[in-house]
Design an enzyme around this catalytic site. Structure first.
Site, PDB file in Angstrom:
ATOM      1  N   PHE A 127       0.694  -1.220   0.075  1.00  0.00           N
ATOM      2  CA  PHE A 127      -0.042  -0.039  -0.051  1.00  0.00           C
ATOM      3  C   PHE A 127       0.929   1.266  -0.047  1.00  0.00           C
ATOM      4  CE2 PHE A 127      -2.766  -3.367   1.931  1.00  0.00           C
ATOM      5  CZ  PHE A 127      -3.700  -3.143   0.945  1.00  0.00           C
ATOM      6  N   HIS A 128       0.523   2.492  -0.649  1.00  0.00           N
ATOM      7  CA  HIS A 128       0.725   3.765  -0.502  1.00  0.00           C
ATOM      8  C   HIS A 128       0.867   4.039   0.880  1.00  0.00           C
ATOM      9  CE1 HIS A 128       1.233   8.035  -1.355  1.00  0.00           C
ATOM     10  NE2 HIS A 128       1.616   7.699  -2.477  1.00  0.00           N
ATOM     11  N   TYR A 129       1.827   4.983   1.248  1.00  0.00           N
ATOM     12  CA  TYR A 129       2.002   5.441   2.525  1.00  0.00           C
ATOM     13  C   TYR A 129       0.744   6.242   3.057  1.00  0.00           C
ATOM     14  CZ  TYR A 129       3.412   9.968   0.878  1.00  0.00           C
ATOM     15  OH  TYR A 129       3.634  11.301   0.281  1.00  0.00           O
ATOM     16  N   ARG A 130       0.129   6.821   1.926  1.00  0.00           N
ATOM     17  CA  ARG A 130      -0.961   7.430   2.527  1.00  0.00           C
ATOM     18  C   ARG A 130      -2.293   6.569   2.713  1.00  0.00           C
ATOM     19  NH1 ARG A 130      -0.113  12.868   2.397  1.00  0.00           N
ATOM     20  NH2 ARG A 130       1.440  13.500   0.888  1.00  0.00           N
ATOM     21  N   ASN A 131      -3.206   7.063   3.864  1.00  0.00           N
ATOM     22  CA  ASN A 131      -4.289   6.415   3.789  1.00  0.00           C
ATOM     23  C   ASN A 131      -5.931   7.081   3.303  1.00  0.00           C
ATOM     24  OD1 ASN A 131      -3.195   4.550   5.443  1.00  0.00           O
ATOM     25  ND2 ASN A 131      -3.496   5.430   7.348  1.00  0.00           N
TER      26      ASN A 131
END
Length: 174
Positions: A127-131
């Site tokens: 997953f990308h580091y952003r949520n």
């Protein structure tokens, strides 16, 4: 492109000592947030009988009422297998490209991400580091419009689907 909305049910709140009991991932198409595929599995931790005995009463009661405990009884420890299958799901339904890596979406992705980092690190790394925090949207609706938050059923797949439905409703696309 698809966004992955996830949810984990756990034995408690502390990722250092608690375990994931259930995980669900829902791939939704952007920009409509329409479900295109899902993955759902119970995750039996090692030494399940001991883990169960050490769960807080409130958590035991919640997961018993939801039927999760009944599903876990008799299941062999399977965390590595579930992680491998979940990674395959993400690769299939939200592949990395030079311009896209899916963030982890959900009603409480910070919580889920902490458990994935500890208990399913290969999945976490996908997953990308952003949520994408859906609860922030519903909390804003609660504050602005006086809407009452509906408690989740505390099962991973219905919770992930509810998060997608909440975004569709916010976008006026329900």
């Amino acid at each position: 492109m698809n966004l992955i909305i996830g949810d984990c049910e756990t034995t408690g709140l502390d990722e250092a000592k608690d375990y994931i009991l259930e995980i669900a991932l829902v791939a939704v198409s952007l920009p409509t947030f329409t479900e295109v595929a899902f993955f759902s599995s119970v995750v039996c931790p090692p030494q399940w009988a001991t883990v169960y005995r050490n769960m807080p009463e409130r958590v035991q009661a919640m997961h018993t009422a939801s039927g999760l405990i009944a599903e876990l009884n008799g299941v062999e420890p399977n965390g590595a297998e579930v992680e491998k299958a979940a990674c395959a799901f993400v690769r299939q339904h939200s592949p990395r490209t030079p311009v896209w890596t899916t963030p982890l979406g959900g009603a409480n992705p910070d919580f889920d991400r902490r458990f994935l980092r500890k208990r399913m690190p290969q999945l976490h790394a996908m997953f990308h580091y952003r949520n994408f925090d859906v609860r922030a949207i519903t909390q804003l609706q609660d504050w602005v419009f006086g809407w009452k938050h509906v408690e989740s059923p505390h099962r991973a797949l219905p919770d992930a689907r509810k998060a997608a439905a909440d975004v569709r409703a916010f976008l006026g696309a329900s």
